[in-house]
Design a protein around this motif. Structure first.
Motif, short mmCIF file in Angstrom:
data_model
loop_
_atom_site.label_atom_id
_atom_site.label_comp_id
_atom_site.label_asym_id
_atom_site.label_seq_id
_atom_site.Cartn_x
_atom_site.Cartn_y
_atom_site.Cartn_z
N LYS A 4 7.23 -3.56 -16.04
CA LYS A 4 7.36 -3.10 -14.67
C LYS A 4 6.48 -1.89 -14.42
N ASN A 5 6.13 -1.72 -13.13
CA ASN A 5 5.41 -0.54 -12.68
C ASN A 5 4.14 -0.28 -13.49
N LEU A 6 3.39 -1.33 -13.78
CA LEU A 6 2.13 -1.17 -14.47
C LEU A 6 1.11 -0.53 -13.53
N THR A 7 0.24 0.27 -14.10
CA THR A 7 -0.83 0.87 -13.32
C THR A 7 -1.93 -0.15 -13.13
N ARG A 8 -2.21 -0.51 -11.88
CA ARG A 8 -3.23 -1.51 -11.59
C ARG A 8 -4.61 -0.88 -11.69
N LEU A 9 -5.47 -1.51 -12.45
CA LEU A 9 -6.80 -0.98 -12.67
C LEU A 9 -7.82 -1.78 -11.87
N SER A 10 -8.72 -1.10 -11.23
CA SER A 10 -9.77 -1.76 -10.46
C SER A 10 -11.00 -1.91 -11.31
N LEU A 11 -11.28 -3.15 -11.71
CA LEU A 11 -12.42 -3.38 -12.58
C LEU A 11 -13.74 -3.14 -11.86
N ALA A 12 -13.78 -3.47 -10.58
CA ALA A 12 -15.03 -3.28 -9.85
C ALA A 12 -15.41 -1.82 -9.82
N VAL A 13 -14.45 -0.95 -9.57
CA VAL A 13 -14.71 0.48 -9.55
C VAL A 13 -15.06 0.97 -10.94
N ALA A 14 -14.32 0.46 -11.94
CA ALA A 14 -14.53 0.93 -13.30
C ALA A 14 -15.92 0.59 -13.80
N VAL A 51 -0.18 -0.59 -23.46
CA VAL A 51 -0.17 -2.04 -23.36
C VAL A 51 -1.01 -2.44 -22.15
N TYR A 52 -1.95 -3.35 -22.37
CA TYR A 52 -2.81 -3.86 -21.30
C TYR A 52 -2.48 -5.33 -21.08
N ASP A 53 -2.19 -5.69 -19.83
CA ASP A 53 -2.03 -7.10 -19.47
C ASP A 53 -3.40 -7.62 -19.09
N VAL A 54 -4.00 -8.41 -19.99
CA VAL A 54 -5.36 -8.91 -19.79
C VAL A 54 -5.35 -10.39 -19.45
N SER A 55 -4.21 -10.88 -18.93
CA SER A 55 -4.09 -12.30 -18.59
C SER A 55 -5.14 -12.72 -17.57
N ASN A 56 -5.46 -11.82 -16.64
CA ASN A 56 -6.51 -12.06 -15.65
C ASN A 56 -7.57 -10.99 -15.87
N SER A 57 -8.70 -11.37 -16.41
CA SER A 57 -9.72 -10.39 -16.78
C SER A 57 -10.31 -9.68 -15.56
N ALA A 58 -10.09 -10.23 -14.36
CA ALA A 58 -10.59 -9.58 -13.15
C ALA A 58 -9.62 -8.53 -12.62
N SER A 59 -8.41 -8.50 -13.16
CA SER A 59 -7.41 -7.56 -12.68
C SER A 59 -6.48 -7.21 -13.83
N THR A 325 -22.78 -5.31 -21.23
CA THR A 325 -21.87 -4.38 -20.56
C THR A 325 -20.46 -4.93 -20.63
N PRO A 326 -19.47 -4.13 -21.05
CA PRO A 326 -18.09 -4.63 -21.13
C PRO A 326 -17.54 -4.94 -19.74
N PHE A 327 -16.74 -6.00 -19.65
CA PHE A 327 -16.09 -6.31 -18.38
C PHE A 327 -14.88 -5.42 -18.16
N PHE A 328 -14.41 -4.79 -19.25
CA PHE A 328 -13.23 -3.93 -19.18
C PHE A 328 -13.52 -2.64 -19.91
N ASN A 329 -13.20 -1.51 -19.28
CA ASN A 329 -13.51 -0.20 -19.86
C ASN A 329 -12.43 0.77 -19.43
N SER A 330 -11.52 1.08 -20.34
CA SER A 330 -10.38 1.95 -20.04
C SER A 330 -10.39 3.14 -20.98
N SER A 331 -10.38 4.34 -20.42
CA SER A 331 -10.36 5.55 -21.25
C SER A 331 -9.07 5.62 -22.06
#
Length: 343
Positions: A4-14, A51-59, A325-331
């Protein structure tokens, strides 16, 4: 959704900015029919579990759970709500119940504990109820004689018990199972070691020589590895020069791994022509210390300890290798370990 209450990450911005706000054994757990895919990450900055939910690599979404450790390394999730990591604060294995109703930022208590008998725990590999932890501390106190230890713990009745300890004649770091065989990186080199039928053969404290060691051409210094049984793919990381934590890292993908490894004579070299290498400035890899692989999507996730202070990186479309270039980049400061689980 798993958390619950996962922080949504914007891949386009990242991807546009190059940053993102807030990954051994078979990483995919053999559960190809699962609906969700998660990457679990540990770090040596605060010891918390991300924990990263990577089920949808676009979100991709993330959640973090606070532990009492100040630093942690090898991580493993059993797919049933328990996450294990090797604490570098207490020098022991710890298990945490992370249920579906936990909110990001929740402090989690140790639900399964073990003896605090290690010195420098790194990667964790699991086979049934047996957990193997690589400890890269110098065993004999002589840096001129490389050595390490593999601690074998049995999990039962809510606790870990040390079964036995295996001393190796090389420094250890990453480890991963292929059935009953254990593969281990030979730290400070470009070599890969095999311990055949590891758990059944080594049941008492002993100093053991690897069944086979080979060099992996193209790697400078390896740290992390993972093996996927279903696809017979091995992925190994290359941290390059230890003095450069920013841009000389990479990883190697070895398809049809079993036949390639078997075809190399002990002490021989697996040629770079039989591998796919991903490296270069665009990858953001300087010190990739661990790796997880999703055979269903062929996505690869990296715990990068150096570049930008630490990141979790995701790569897709790696067939041709190169400066991707990685499709996902999280500090994630001082990222240390990743594990992928399908649920």
């Amino acid at each position: 959704m798993f958390l619950k209450n996962l922080t949504r990450l914007s891949l386009a911005v990242a991807i546009a900015s190059g940053t993102m706000v807030s990954c051994s054994d078979d990483d995919t757990d053999g559960n190809q029919s699962a609906n969700s895919t998660f990457v679990y990450a540990s770090n040596n900055s605060n010891g918390n579990i991300t924990v990263y939910d990577v089920s949808n690599s676009a979100s991709v979404s993330s959640s973090s759970f606070i532990t009492a450790s100040l630093a942690a390394d090898g991580i493993y999730a059993d797919g049933n709500g328990t996450v294990f990591q090797a604490s570098r604060t207490d020098n022991g294995l710890e298990g945490f119940s992370i249920s579906t109703d936990l909110v990001s930022g929740t402090a989690v208590n140790v639900s399964l504990d073990g003896p605090n008998d290690m010195s420098s725990p790194r990667e964790v590999a699991v086979n049934g109820n047996l957990f193997v932890v690589a400890d890269n501390a110098d065993v004999d106190g002589d840096t001129n004689t490389p050595d390490g230890r593999l601690f074998i713990y049995s999990m039962s009745n809510g606790e870990f018990t040390l079964r036995n300890t295996v001393t190796t004649n090389f420094k250890v770091w990453g480890i991963t199972f292929n059935g009953n065989d254990l593969y281990a990186v030979v730290d400070a080199t470009n070599e890969l070691a095999l311990f055949a039928n590891f758990l059944a053969t080594n049941t008492a404290d002993a100093t053991v020589t690897a069944t086979k060691r080979i060099a992996i051409e193209g790697i400078v210094r390896t740290h992390g590895l993972t093996y996927d049984v279903a696809s017979d793919v091995m992925v190994m990381t290359d941290i390059g020069q230890a003095s450069n934590g920013q841009d000389d890292g990479g990883f190697h993908i070895i398809e049809n791994f079993t036949s390639k490894f078997n075809s190399v004579m002990p002490g021989g070299t697996l040629s770079v022509a039989q591998q796919t290498r991903v490296s270069g400035a665009a990858t953001l890899m300087g010190n990739p210390v661990d790796v997880a692989y999703d055979s269903a999507t062929q996505n690869i996730f990296i715990a990068e300890a150096g570049n930008g202070g630490g990141r979790i990186l995701g790569f897709s479309n790696t067939d041709a290798g190169g400066n991707i270039t990685p499709f996902f980049n999280s500090s994630l400061a001082s990222a240390s370990s990743v594990f992928l689980s399908k649920q």
